[in-house]
Design a protein around this motif. Structure first.
Motif, PDB file in Angstrom:
ATOM      1  N   LEU A  80       1.294  -3.140  -3.753  1.00 43.93           N
ATOM      2  CA  LEU A  80      -0.041  -2.592  -4.002  1.00 43.93           C
ATOM      3  C   LEU A  80      -0.484  -1.688  -2.855  1.00 43.93           C
ATOM      4  O   LEU A  80      -0.997  -0.585  -3.080  1.00 43.93           O
ATOM      5  CB  LEU A  80      -1.046  -3.731  -4.191  1.00 43.93           C
ATOM      6  CG  LEU A  80      -2.485  -3.322  -4.440  1.00 43.93           C
ATOM      7  CD1 LEU A  80      -2.619  -2.604  -5.769  1.00 43.93           C
ATOM      8  CD2 LEU A  80      -3.385  -4.542  -4.400  1.00 43.93           C
ATOM      9  N   THR A  81      -0.253  -2.143  -1.650  1.00 42.53           N
ATOM     10  CA  THR A  81      -0.655  -1.367  -0.474  1.00 42.53           C
ATOM     11  C   THR A  81       0.181  -0.097  -0.336  1.00 42.53           C
ATOM     12  O   THR A  81      -0.368   1.001  -0.174  1.00 42.53           O
ATOM     13  CB  THR A  81      -0.521  -2.221   0.801  1.00 42.53           C
ATOM     14  OG1 THR A  81      -1.279  -3.417   0.643  1.00 42.53           O
ATOM     15  CG2 THR A  81      -1.014  -1.466   2.025  1.00 42.53           C
ATOM     16  N   GLY A  82       1.484  -0.239  -0.389  1.00 40.47           N
ATOM     17  CA  GLY A  82       2.374   0.903  -0.180  1.00 40.47           C
ATOM     18  C   GLY A  82       2.271   1.957  -1.262  1.00 40.47           C
ATOM     19  O   GLY A  82       2.192   3.156  -0.973  1.00 40.47           O
ATOM     20  N   ALA A  87       0.871   5.673  -0.643  1.00 38.45           N
ATOM     21  CA  ALA A  87       1.551   6.762  -1.354  1.00 38.45           C
ATOM     22  C   ALA A  87       0.576   7.557  -2.208  1.00 38.45           C
ATOM     23  O   ALA A  87       0.658   8.785  -2.279  1.00 38.45           O
ATOM     24  CB  ALA A  87       2.698   6.216  -2.204  1.00 38.45           C
ATOM     25  N   ALA A  88      -0.363   6.877  -2.844  1.00 39.17           N
ATOM     26  CA  ALA A  88      -1.362   7.586  -3.654  1.00 39.17           C
ATOM     27  C   ALA A  88      -2.233   8.486  -2.782  1.00 39.17           C
ATOM     28  O   ALA A  88      -2.564   9.616  -3.177  1.00 39.17           O
ATOM     29  CB  ALA A  88      -2.227   6.586  -4.426  1.00 39.17           C
ATOM     30  N   SER A  89      -2.591   8.026  -1.607  1.00 38.04           N
ATOM     31  CA  SER A  89      -3.385   8.857  -0.684  1.00 38.04           C
ATOM     32  C   SER A  89      -2.593  10.070  -0.219  1.00 38.04           C
ATOM     33  O   SER A  89      -3.133  11.172  -0.127  1.00 38.04           O
ATOM     34  CB  SER A  89      -3.847   8.026   0.518  1.00 38.04           C
ATOM     35  OG  SER A  89      -4.732   7.015   0.087  1.00 38.04           O
ATOM     36  N   LEU A 103       8.796  16.233  -1.487  1.00 36.09           N
ATOM     37  CA  LEU A 103       8.295  15.778  -0.192  1.00 36.09           C
ATOM     38  C   LEU A 103       7.414  14.547  -0.357  1.00 36.09           C
ATOM     39  O   LEU A 103       7.510  13.589   0.409  1.00 36.09           O
ATOM     40  CB  LEU A 103       7.533  16.906   0.515  1.00 36.09           C
ATOM     41  CG  LEU A 103       7.124  16.623   1.955  1.00 36.09           C
ATOM     42  CD1 LEU A 103       8.345  16.351   2.827  1.00 36.09           C
ATOM     43  CD2 LEU A 103       6.329  17.799   2.514  1.00 36.09           C
ATOM     44  N   TRP A 104       6.580  14.551  -1.391  1.00 33.51           N
ATOM     45  CA  TRP A 104       5.732  13.385  -1.651  1.00 33.51           C
ATOM     46  C   TRP A 104       6.585  12.157  -1.988  1.00 33.51           C
ATOM     47  O   TRP A 104       6.304  11.058  -1.512  1.00 33.51           O
ATOM     48  CB  TRP A 104       4.736  13.650  -2.790  1.00 33.51           C
ATOM     49  CG  TRP A 104       3.957  12.428  -3.127  1.00 33.51           C
ATOM     50  CD1 TRP A 104       2.947  11.866  -2.401  1.00 33.51           C
ATOM     51  CD2 TRP A 104       4.155  11.575  -4.257  1.00 33.51           C
ATOM     52  NE1 TRP A 104       2.496  10.715  -3.018  1.00 33.51           N
ATOM     53  CE2 TRP A 104       3.233  10.519  -4.165  1.00 33.51           C
ATOM     54  CE3 TRP A 104       5.027  11.608  -5.338  1.00 33.51           C
ATOM     55  CZ2 TRP A 104       3.144   9.513  -5.111  1.00 33.51           C
ATOM     56  CZ3 TRP A 104       4.936  10.599  -6.288  1.00 33.51           C
ATOM     57  CH2 TRP A 104       4.002   9.569  -6.158  1.00 33.51           C
ATOM     58  N   LEU A 105       7.626  12.355  -2.784  1.00 30.49           N
ATOM     59  CA  LEU A 105       8.492  11.223  -3.125  1.00 30.49           C
ATOM     60  C   LEU A 105       9.178  10.649  -1.886  1.00 30.49           C
ATOM     61  O   LEU A 105       9.330   9.435  -1.761  1.00 30.49           O
ATOM     62  CB  LEU A 105       9.529  11.633  -4.170  1.00 30.49           C
ATOM     63  CG  LEU A 105       8.987  11.883  -5.575  1.00 30.49           C
ATOM     64  CD1 LEU A 105      10.069  12.508  -6.456  1.00 30.49           C
ATOM     65  CD2 LEU A 105       8.450  10.599  -6.191  1.00 30.49           C
ATOM     66  N   ILE A 106       9.578  11.519  -0.970  1.00 34.07           N
ATOM     67  CA  ILE A 106      10.219  11.043   0.264  1.00 34.07           C
ATOM     68  C   ILE A 106       9.217  10.316   1.146  1.00 34.07           C
ATOM     69  O   ILE A 106       9.447   9.175   1.560  1.00 34.07           O
ATOM     70  CB  ILE A 106      10.885  12.209   1.023  1.00 34.07           C
ATOM     71  CG1 ILE A 106      12.068  12.765   0.222  1.00 34.07           C
ATOM     72  CG2 ILE A 106      11.342  11.750   2.416  1.00 34.07           C
ATOM     73  CD1 ILE A 106      12.601  14.085   0.749  1.00 34.07           C
ATOM     74  N   ASP A 107       8.095  10.965   1.452  1.00 37.08           N
ATOM     75  CA  ASP A 107       7.120  10.362   2.368  1.00 37.08           C
ATOM     76  C   ASP A 107       6.392   9.179   1.729  1.00 37.08           C
ATOM     77  O   ASP A 107       6.254   8.118   2.349  1.00 37.08           O
ATOM     78  CB  ASP A 107       6.111  11.419   2.833  1.00 37.08           C
ATOM     79  CG  ASP A 107       6.719  12.430   3.783  1.00 37.08           C
ATOM     80  OD1 ASP A 107       7.749  12.120   4.424  1.00 37.08           O
ATOM     81  OD2 ASP A 107       6.167  13.541   3.904  1.00 37.08           O
ATOM     82  N   GLY A 108       5.931   9.348   0.497  1.00 35.12           N
ATOM     83  CA  GLY A 108       5.279   8.237  -0.194  1.00 35.12           C
ATOM     84  C   GLY A 108       6.239   7.094  -0.451  1.00 35.12           C
ATOM     85  O   GLY A 108       5.884   5.921  -0.338  1.00 35.12           O
ATOM     86  N   GLY A 109       7.480   7.450  -0.784  1.00 37.92           N
ATOM     87  CA  GLY A 109       8.495   6.423  -1.019  1.00 37.92           C
ATOM     88  C   GLY A 109       8.783   5.612   0.228  1.00 37.92           C
ATOM     89  O   GLY A 109       8.962   4.389   0.162  1.00 37.92           O
TER      90      GLY A 109
END
Length: 126
Positions: A80-82, A87-89, A103-109
């Motif tokens: 939930l946090t991650g 990742a949503a932020s 880039l979002w998938l890498i960093d959020g992931g």
């Protein structure tokens, strides 16, 4: 708050981050998606500050998860946090900054995995 759990969680996050952003996994793609721009700075400072932020994140997670969490509850809170918070932020910021989905998938992931790992560490230790 058990400082040893916080240190173990922070260290696990730091180690996973090193692998995550290495050329063996996503480092090359991450560099390309960032426009081939690497942050300037002395490696000791970069790694030291990064570990300090890992400690802050692990301590914050310790407050959220509470004393003696079960493994299932701790892992659920990590997900939930991650995913739901971090990742949503990142997704919001990356959308406005016109950064790529990759880039979002890498960093959020990474942060999704980071907090799932926190959940495992706290759940197994607690």
């Amino acid at each position: 708050m058990n400082i040893w759990i916080v240190l173990a969680a922070a260290a696990s996050s730091f180690l996973v981050g090193g692998l995550w952003y290495s050329p063996a996994l996503f480092g090359k793609v991450w560099t390309v998606e960032n426009g081939s721009q690497m942050a300037a700075g002395h490696p000791a400072k970069v790694f030291g500050v990064s570990f300090a932020f890992s400690l802050v994140a692990a301590a914050a997670f310790a407050v959220l998860v509470g004393p003696s969490p079960g493994l299932e509850a701790s892992v659920k809170l990590g997900a939930l946090t991650g995913i739901g918070l971090v990742a949503a932020s990142y997704g919001i910021n990356y959308q406005f900054a016109q950064r790529s989905l990759k880039l979002w998938l890498i960093d959020g992931g990474y942060h999704a995995v980071q907090f799932l790992l926190f959940g495992v560490v706290f759940g197994l230790w607690g």
